[in-house]
Each structure stands twice: as structure tokens, then as C-alpha cells.
Design a protein around this motif. Sequence first.
Motif, mmCIF file in Angstrom:
data_model
loop_
_atom_site.group_PDB
_atom_site.id
_atom_site.type_symbol
_atom_site.label_atom_id
_atom_site.label_comp_id
_atom_site.label_asym_id
_atom_site.label_seq_id
_atom_site.Cartn_x
_atom_site.Cartn_y
_atom_site.Cartn_z
ATOM 1 N N PRO A 158 -0.849 -5.923 4.930
ATOM 2 C CA PRO A 158 -0.508 -4.651 4.289
ATOM 3 C C PRO A 158 0.932 -4.225 4.569
ATOM 4 O O PRO A 158 1.360 -4.212 5.724
ATOM 5 C CB PRO A 158 -1.503 -3.663 4.907
ATOM 6 N N VAL A 159 1.649 -3.874 3.501
ATOM 7 C CA VAL A 159 3.044 -3.461 3.616
ATOM 8 C C VAL A 159 3.167 -2.010 3.141
ATOM 9 O O VAL A 159 2.945 -1.732 1.963
ATOM 10 C CB VAL A 159 3.964 -4.359 2.768
ATOM 11 N N PRO A 160 3.511 -1.070 4.021
ATOM 12 C CA PRO A 160 3.661 0.325 3.590
ATOM 13 C C PRO A 160 4.909 0.492 2.729
ATOM 14 O O PRO A 160 5.975 -0.049 3.045
ATOM 15 C CB PRO A 160 3.812 1.098 4.905
ATOM 16 N N ALA A 161 4.783 1.251 1.645
ATOM 17 C CA ALA A 161 5.925 1.485 0.757
ATOM 18 C C ALA A 161 5.629 2.664 -0.147
ATOM 19 O O ALA A 161 4.473 2.983 -0.412
ATOM 20 C CB ALA A 161 6.211 0.243 -0.091
ATOM 21 N N THR A 162 6.675 3.325 -0.617
ATOM 22 C CA THR A 162 6.473 4.299 -1.690
ATOM 23 C C THR A 162 6.282 3.540 -2.992
ATOM 24 O O THR A 162 6.653 2.364 -3.111
ATOM 25 C CB THR A 162 7.676 5.238 -1.823
ATOM 26 N N ALA A 163 5.721 4.206 -3.976
ATOM 27 C CA ALA A 163 5.521 3.565 -5.276
ATOM 28 C C ALA A 163 6.854 3.135 -5.877
ATOM 29 O O ALA A 163 6.979 2.034 -6.424
ATOM 30 C CB ALA A 163 4.788 4.518 -6.225
ATOM 31 N N LEU B 294 0.859 -1.179 0.000
ATOM 32 C CA LEU B 294 0.000 0.000 0.000
ATOM 33 C C LEU B 294 0.895 1.229 0.000
ATOM 34 O O LEU B 294 1.688 1.428 0.927
ATOM 35 C CB LEU B 294 -0.913 0.016 1.231
ATOM 36 N N THR B 295 0.763 2.064 -1.024
ATOM 37 C CA THR B 295 1.709 3.161 -1.193
ATOM 38 C C THR B 295 1.413 4.336 -0.272
ATOM 39 O O THR B 295 0.263 4.705 -0.041
ATOM 40 C CB THR B 295 1.729 3.655 -2.654
ATOM 41 N N LEU B 296 2.503 4.901 0.227
ATOM 42 C CA LEU B 296 2.458 6.084 1.081
ATOM 43 C C LEU B 296 3.364 7.134 0.470
ATOM 44 O O LEU B 296 4.587 7.062 0.576
ATOM 45 C CB LEU B 296 2.946 5.732 2.489
ATOM 46 N N ASP C 145 1.510 7.171 11.526
ATOM 47 C CA ASP C 145 2.470 8.191 11.118
ATOM 48 C C ASP C 145 3.132 7.763 9.809
ATOM 49 O O ASP C 145 3.777 6.716 9.761
ATOM 50 C CB ASP C 145 3.527 8.381 12.198
ATOM 51 N N PRO C 146 2.977 8.522 8.730
ATOM 52 C CA PRO C 146 3.500 8.099 7.420
ATOM 53 C C PRO C 146 4.985 7.779 7.430
ATOM 54 O O PRO C 146 5.409 6.777 6.845
ATOM 55 C CB PRO C 146 3.183 9.296 6.515
ATOM 56 N N GLY C 147 5.797 8.626 8.066
ATOM 57 C CA GLY C 147 7.228 8.380 8.077
ATOM 58 C C GLY C 147 7.592 7.082 8.767
ATOM 59 O O GLY C 147 8.403 6.297 8.261
ATOM 60 N N MET C 148 6.993 6.817 9.913
ATOM 61 C CA MET C 148 7.279 5.592 10.636
ATOM 62 C C MET C 148 6.762 4.371 9.883
ATOM 63 O O MET C 148 7.391 3.307 9.886
ATOM 64 C CB MET C 148 6.669 5.654 12.041
ATOM 65 N N LEU C 149 5.629 4.523 9.221
ATOM 66 C CA LEU C 149 5.072 3.407 8.457
ATOM 67 C C LEU C 149 5.947 3.073 7.253
ATOM 68 O O LEU C 149 6.191 1.900 6.954
ATOM 69 C CB LEU C 149 3.646 3.727 8.008
ATOM 70 N N ARG C 150 6.437 4.107 6.563
ATOM 71 C CA ARG C 150 7.328 3.850 5.428
ATOM 72 C C ARG C 150 8.591 3.131 5.877
ATOM 73 O O ARG C 150 9.066 2.193 5.217
ATOM 74 C CB ARG C 150 7.670 5.165 4.712
ATOM 75 N N LEU C 151 9.149 3.563 6.992
ATOM 76 C CA LEU C 151 10.347 2.911 7.524
ATOM 77 C C LEU C 151 10.044 1.467 7.921
ATOM 78 O O LEU C 151 10.850 0.568 7.669
ATOM 79 C CB LEU C 151 10.874 3.694 8.728
ATOM 80 N N PRO D 244 6.375 -8.786 17.132
ATOM 81 C CA PRO D 244 5.252 -7.851 17.050
ATOM 82 C C PRO D 244 5.658 -6.437 17.445
ATOM 83 O O PRO D 244 6.539 -6.249 18.280
ATOM 84 C CB PRO D 244 4.244 -8.436 18.040
ATOM 85 N N VAL D 245 5.001 -5.470 16.822
ATOM 86 C CA VAL D 245 5.237 -4.063 17.152
ATOM 87 C C VAL D 245 3.906 -3.327 17.129
ATOM 88 O O VAL D 245 2.923 -3.807 16.564
ATOM 89 C CB VAL D 245 6.211 -3.390 16.158
#
Length: 312
Positions: A159-164, A134-136, A279-285, A273-274
Motif C-alpha cells: 500500500p502506497v499512501p497518496a492524494t488522488a 490508497l488515497t488519503l 497519521d495522515p500527514g506523515m503517511l502522505r509524506l 524499514p521505518v
Amino acid sequence: MLGLGMIGGSLLRAIRHTGLEVVGFDPDLATAAGASAAGFPVTASDARAVRGADLVILAMPLTEVEAALRSLAPHLSAGAVLTDVGTLKTPVLDAVRRVVPMARFVGGHPLAGTEESGWSAADPLLFRDAPWALTLEPETDIDAWVAVAELACDLGAKPVPATAADQDAAVARVIGLPHLLAEALAASGLAGGPLGLSLAAGSYTTGSRVARTRPDLVATWCDGNPALVGALDEAIERLAVARARLVAGESMLELAEAGHDARIGWENRRFRPVELPADPGMLRLHGRDGGWITAVLRDDEGVRLLGMRPAE
């Protein structure tokens, strides 16, 4: 749901199992008739399918996305969340920015499916334990992202946060390259003649399995992804070294050990587990480090995301 092939049809079936109201559309009359005959509401136009919808999902080949966006743009409800299920995310993001820049868009890519295609291959359990990119991006509405992530979790996906850009670079190696290697293997087996094909067993059939995928779909997963060039270069370099050693009468043991260790290491990964804020920045990381989301929790304190990430 715009598009009722294997992925779109599977989503139509799976989403209804969650109790949500879902409506489908497909320009192919036979596909639409198949979904309707199975008891699903199917509209005669994309405009009717998206009118009043809180979430619109694009589930058509990449080559059809921009035309679909232009067609649905006048009918997209204000505040509606827009997502897709295509393999490459940068071209879709670019099209959204051109055609519907105000849309609350979250690029999506469920890494699920088989070499089959069409409504007849739809399976409501397809997304169980499947990674779902899922893109952020800087402009991504975090509430929209969380809503799509929550749906993916409800369908049993991860769901895995990532930039395109990061997503496309990753899938070049885990989708594009494996497909091209499978095509080359299948073609090489055919070139080996009748004897080789008669002796083909597990190694050949497993290695070439995804070559059964519709060629036009494979092309849309590979074409226009510059990261695939680097992935191919690395694979070709490894094969060239192997060829040189074979010509010199040397062993293939080093390459076999490297591949074996990589595969076993992937299978034996450990996770912990975490808990994360929205937060977009933390999710992207979190995504870049190999993590994913397991649940979305909503309470008086706001939204919290549970997830898993590789253990230290």
C-alpha cells in the motif's frame, strides 16, 4: 465485490484465501456464471451483494462507477468502508463526493494485472509485491484507510499512501504514457509492412505488449487525466530532439545513455524499514517520498504501521 473481471475476480479469489467471507456481483451473466461455477457466492443484484457488508469494493470501468454508486447508495451499511480499484482516482473521488458524501471512502489502485481481461484471467496471486495506491484526502477516515491497507498487506501488496491528484499525476507517466507509446509503436510496426513484421522480435514485442489490452480500458486510464498532457509533451520533446539529431547525422548515444541510466537506477534503488503512526500527514509524506506500508500492527498502544522507504 462489485465487478468480477480480472482485478475484481482476482480479489474475490485472493480475499477468500485470507479466510474472510466475500460475495460477488457482476451484471454480465456469463461472468457471474463463471464465478458461481468456480464455487464463489454470487448475488443477482448489487443491493444483495453490499447489504450488511463491512467493506465494499468497486471493480468496474470508470465509466460505470457513478451509476454503480447511485445504485448501491440506498443499501450501503452505515459505517461500511468503500473502496475501488480503478486507475484514476480524482474522477472516482468526485463521484463519491457527489453521490455518497458520507461514505467512508478510500480510493484504491492496485498496480497489478496483465494485458488480459475477464474472469478467466483472474489470479489470486496477482497482487503479490504489487504497489497499491490508497488515497488519503483531508476527509479520509484514517481507520478506514488503515483497514484497507491491512487487507492489501494481507494480499501481499504494498500500500502506497497518496492524494488522488498525486496518484493520477504519477500514473500518467507510469501507465498512461507507456500505453500510448505502446499503441504508437504497434501501429508504426504495422505501417512498416510485411518485412518489418516478419523481423519483429524482442524489442517490438516487449515494447508493444500492452497494446494487447482492451482499447476501451486504455481510454478510461488516459481520458480526463490532465497530467498525461505534460507527460506526453516531455516524451515528444525528447523524441523531437532525437529526430533532429538523426537528421543532422548525429548519434543517439546521449538519449540511449539517459534512458539506460534511468532504468538501471530504478532497478538498483535501496530501501530501509521505518515505523509510522497512523497519521495522515506523515503517511502522505511517506508515500510522496516513495515509501509504502508492509504491515499493520495492532496492540494495546494502538495502531502502528511498518513500511519501507528509499534509503538516503
